[in-house]
Design a protein around this motif. Sequence first.
Motif, PDB file in Angstrom:
ATOM      1  N   LEU A 187       0.837  -1.212   0.000  1.00 32.05           N
ATOM      2  CA  LEU A 187       0.000   0.000   0.000  1.00 32.05           C
ATOM      3  C   LEU A 187       0.868   1.257   0.000  1.00 32.05           C
ATOM      4  O   LEU A 187       0.513   2.269  -0.601  1.00 32.05           O
ATOM      5  CB  LEU A 187      -0.951  -0.009   1.199  1.00 32.05           C
ATOM      6  CG  LEU A 187      -1.977  -1.158   1.200  1.00 32.05           C
ATOM      7  CD1 LEU A 187      -2.898  -1.066   2.397  1.00 32.05           C
ATOM      8  CD2 LEU A 187      -2.792  -1.182  -0.091  1.00 32.05           C
ATOM      9  N   ASP A 188       2.030   1.173   0.658  1.00 30.60           N
ATOM     10  CA  ASP A 188       2.966   2.312   0.612  1.00 30.60           C
ATOM     11  C   ASP A 188       3.478   2.504  -0.809  1.00 30.60           C
ATOM     12  O   ASP A 188       3.718   3.626  -1.257  1.00 30.60           O
ATOM     13  CB  ASP A 188       4.163   2.069   1.547  1.00 30.60           C
ATOM     14  CG  ASP A 188       3.737   2.018   3.002  1.00 30.60           C
ATOM     15  OD1 ASP A 188       2.715   2.649   3.333  1.00 30.60           O
ATOM     16  OD2 ASP A 188       4.402   1.323   3.792  1.00 30.60           O
ATOM     17  N   ALA A 189       3.672   1.379  -1.511  1.00 30.24           N
ATOM     18  CA  ALA A 189       4.144   1.457  -2.896  1.00 30.24           C
ATOM     19  C   ALA A 189       3.117   2.191  -3.763  1.00 30.24           C
ATOM     20  O   ALA A 189       3.475   3.033  -4.597  1.00 30.24           O
ATOM     21  CB  ALA A 189       4.394   0.054  -3.445  1.00 30.24           C
ATOM     22  N   ILE A 190       1.843   1.867  -3.536  1.00 30.47           N
ATOM     23  CA  ILE A 190       0.784   2.532  -4.321  1.00 30.47           C
ATOM     24  C   ILE A 190       0.767   4.024  -3.998  1.00 30.47           C
ATOM     25  O   ILE A 190       0.654   4.870  -4.882  1.00 30.47           O
ATOM     26  CB  ILE A 190      -0.593   1.884  -4.032  1.00 30.47           C
ATOM     27  CG1 ILE A 190      -0.579   0.417  -4.476  1.00 30.47           C
ATOM     28  CG2 ILE A 190      -1.709   2.646  -4.747  1.00 30.47           C
ATOM     29  CD1 ILE A 190      -1.799  -0.387  -4.030  1.00 30.47           C
ATOM     30  N   ASP A 191       0.918   4.340  -2.716  1.00 25.09           N
ATOM     31  CA  ASP A 191       0.912   5.753  -2.318  1.00 25.09           C
ATOM     32  C   ASP A 191       2.114   6.492  -2.914  1.00 25.09           C
ATOM     33  O   ASP A 191       2.016   7.653  -3.306  1.00 25.09           O
ATOM     34  CB  ASP A 191       0.924   5.852  -0.784  1.00 25.09           C
ATOM     35  CG  ASP A 191       0.773   7.289  -0.341  1.00 25.09           C
ATOM     36  OD1 ASP A 191      -0.230   7.914  -0.748  1.00 25.09           O
ATOM     37  OD2 ASP A 191       1.666   7.810   0.360  1.00 25.09           O
ATOM     38  N   HIS A 192       3.237   5.793  -3.004  1.00 27.20           N
ATOM     39  CA  HIS A 192       4.457   6.381  -3.586  1.00 27.20           C
ATOM     40  C   HIS A 192       4.187   6.821  -5.029  1.00 27.20           C
ATOM     41  O   HIS A 192       4.598   7.900  -5.451  1.00 27.20           O
ATOM     42  CB  HIS A 192       5.567   5.316  -3.551  1.00 27.20           C
ATOM     43  CG  HIS A 192       6.908   5.797  -3.987  1.00 27.20           C
ATOM     44  ND1 HIS A 192       7.646   6.736  -3.291  1.00 27.20           N
ATOM     45  CD2 HIS A 192       7.658   5.464  -5.074  1.00 27.20           C
ATOM     46  CE1 HIS A 192       8.787   6.954  -3.914  1.00 27.20           C
ATOM     47  NE2 HIS A 192       8.813   6.205  -5.007  1.00 27.20           N
ATOM     48  N   VAL A 193       3.458   5.988  -5.760  1.00 27.47           N
ATOM     49  CA  VAL A 193       3.134   6.323  -7.153  1.00 27.47           C
ATOM     50  C   VAL A 193       2.069   7.414  -7.199  1.00 27.47           C
ATOM     51  O   VAL A 193       2.200   8.403  -7.933  1.00 27.47           O
ATOM     52  CB  VAL A 193       2.650   5.063  -7.925  1.00 27.47           C
ATOM     53  CG1 VAL A 193       2.134   5.429  -9.312  1.00 27.47           C
ATOM     54  CG2 VAL A 193       3.794   4.051  -8.043  1.00 27.47           C
ATOM     55  N   TYR A 194       1.025   7.246  -6.374  1.00 28.13           N
ATOM     56  CA  TYR A 194      -0.089   8.204  -6.415  1.00 28.13           C
ATOM     57  C   TYR A 194       0.375   9.620  -6.078  1.00 28.13           C
ATOM     58  O   TYR A 194      -0.090  10.600  -6.668  1.00 28.13           O
ATOM     59  CB  TYR A 194      -1.191   7.763  -5.440  1.00 28.13           C
ATOM     60  CG  TYR A 194      -2.326   8.753  -5.378  1.00 28.13           C
ATOM     61  CD1 TYR A 194      -3.166   8.935  -6.475  1.00 28.13           C
ATOM     62  CD2 TYR A 194      -2.529   9.545  -4.247  1.00 28.13           C
ATOM     63  CE1 TYR A 194      -4.183   9.867  -6.439  1.00 28.13           C
ATOM     64  CE2 TYR A 194      -3.545  10.480  -4.209  1.00 28.13           C
ATOM     65  CZ  TYR A 194      -4.363  10.632  -5.312  1.00 28.13           C
ATOM     66  OH  TYR A 194      -5.365  11.569  -5.279  1.00 28.13           O
ATOM     67  N   SER A 195       1.312   9.719  -5.138  1.00 29.05           N
ATOM     68  CA  SER A 195       1.753  11.051  -4.703  1.00 29.05           C
ATOM     69  C   SER A 195       2.853  11.619  -5.607  1.00 29.05           C
ATOM     70  O   SER A 195       3.472  12.609  -5.263  1.00 29.05           O
ATOM     71  CB  SER A 195       2.235  10.984  -3.255  1.00 29.05           C
ATOM     72  OG  SER A 195       3.297  10.055  -3.188  1.00 29.05           O
ATOM     73  N   ARG A 196       3.088  10.957  -6.753  1.00 32.79           N
ATOM     74  CA  ARG A 196       4.029  11.425  -7.785  1.00 32.79           C
ATOM     75  C   ARG A 196       5.469  11.458  -7.293  1.00 32.79           C
ATOM     76  O   ARG A 196       6.306  12.168  -7.831  1.00 32.79           O
ATOM     77  CB  ARG A 196       3.630  12.805  -8.308  1.00 32.79           C
ATOM     78  CG  ARG A 196       2.419  12.762  -9.189  1.00 32.79           C
ATOM     79  CD  ARG A 196       1.772  14.110  -9.378  1.00 32.79           C
ATOM     80  NE  ARG A 196       2.588  15.053 -10.112  1.00 32.79           N
ATOM     81  CZ  ARG A 196       2.236  16.299 -10.363  1.00 32.79           C
ATOM     82  NH1 ARG A 196       1.067  16.725  -9.933  1.00 32.79           N
ATOM     83  NH2 ARG A 196       3.018  17.098 -11.019  1.00 32.79           N
ATOM     84  N   ARG A 197       5.769  10.676  -6.214  1.00 28.79           N
ATOM     85  CA  ARG A 197       7.163  10.626  -5.739  1.00 28.79           C
ATOM     86  C   ARG A 197       7.989   9.661  -6.566  1.00 28.79           C
ATOM     87  O   ARG A 197       9.209   9.710  -6.562  1.00 28.79           O
ATOM     88  CB  ARG A 197       7.201  10.210  -4.256  1.00 28.79           C
ATOM     89  CG  ARG A 197       6.979  11.384  -3.310  1.00 28.79           C
ATOM     90  CD  ARG A 197       6.889  10.919  -1.888  1.00 28.79           C
ATOM     91  NE  ARG A 197       5.609  10.265  -1.622  1.00 28.79           N
ATOM     92  CZ  ARG A 197       5.436   9.250  -0.798  1.00 28.79           C
ATOM     93  NH1 ARG A 197       6.453   8.757  -0.136  1.00 28.79           N
ATOM     94  NH2 ARG A 197       4.237   8.722  -0.613  1.00 28.79           N
ATOM     95  N   SER A 198       7.319   8.767  -7.295  1.00 27.99           N
ATOM     96  CA  SER A 198       8.050   7.758  -8.065  1.00 27.99           C
ATOM     97  C   SER A 198       8.781   8.420  -9.232  1.00 27.99           C
ATOM     98  O   SER A 198       8.190   9.152 -10.013  1.00 27.99           O
ATOM     99  CB  SER A 198       7.053   6.720  -8.587  1.00 27.99           C
ATOM    100  OG  SER A 198       7.742   5.673  -9.207  1.00 27.99           O
TER     101      SER A 198
END
Length: 314
Positions: free
Chosen positions: A295-306
């Motif tokens: 879920l942290d991985a998904i948030d990492h992408v959603y928050s444009r940090r990736s």
Amino acid sequence: MKAVVQRRYGSAVLGDLDVPVPGKGEVLLEVRAAGVDMGVWHILTGRPYLLRILGFGFRAPKSVVPGRDVAGVVTEVGPGVTGFEVGDEVFGTCEGSFAEHAVAPVSRLARKPRNTSFTEAAAVPISGATALQGLRGVQPGQRVLVLGAGGGVGSYGVQIAKALGAHVTGVCSTRKVDLVRSLGADEVVDYTVADFTGTYDLILDCGGARPFSLLRKATTDRGRIVLVGAETGGAITGGFHKLMASPLLNLFSSKKFVPLMSAECADVFDELRALVEAEKVKAPVDKVFPLSEALDAIDHVYSRRSVGKTVVAI
Ligand SMILES: NC(=O)c1ccc[n+]([C@@H]2O[C@H](COP(=O)([O-])OP(=O)(O)OC[C@H]3O[C@@H](n4cnc5c(N)ncnc54)[C@H](OP(=O)(O)O)[C@@H]3O)[C@@H](O)[C@H]2O)c1
């Protein structure tokens, strides 16, 4: 097996499920890695709502396990499957890759590129396939602009456009500039300093934040603006509103807006494998999370940090 379990929209937990059984035309995979893209966030949250009518599940997600991008090893072959056997290393898409095992239709699988790890291979399917299909028809020497060039689709867009012989300009925010340059872009525009200028034969719009009028102005006569997606819309249609508007916009101009709905299929994944093995495309893996932190991985992408691609390793 351990899996991320999502019984309703907006909530998911790590839990235990039975190992699925492959049906006709399917194989069982021991999942080694699962790619994360914006689509996973959309299916996790059920937003935009339009997705629910498009077949992902009206009240609750159809797939109890999120995750579509997958790389792994075939451990069981279902009825009617030819061309794959136990022990094959594959990549592609399935329903429910955030788990130790997943069933995948062979129509959405290809052999893993020989020169990649499972983690890298899992970063390729959806983003790579979308970029490849969005850039169909690009000719050597044409000028291609990639908006959102440091994101999932855009980072493949830069590389594939270069492989096609185009002159590529990538647009991104400051922290993604080095990545976009390393992917081979001829020019990199940090839009936080100054926005792009010039005209382009094809614009691959993976960010969706620019007005149609600006995109049209930056396109050559008979040029194309491929609308990949946007996170700028509301809860009902999300970025789809831009894609839906394109037929109307095309009525009065030779510059065409092209709404993209990318297909996930073995042929396209085979093309990507060939590009990766020829070292024309590499998987720009940014961060790798364990399954317990999916879920942290998904948030990492959603928050444009990736910066590039995010992967869950299993
Ligand atoms: N049509 C299809 O078949 C298809 C397939 C896959 C994905 N998509 C959609 O296409 C879009 C791009 O996918 P992706 O996987 O490349 O996403 P991503 O990894 O988040 O990359 C999108 C990039 O766009 C930039 N951006 C600019 N303005 C933005 C904004 N207002 N909100 C979010 N990002 C913004 C961000 O870069 P900076 O931080 O540098 O600005 C980000 O790196 C998403 O909306 C996704 O749902 C569509």
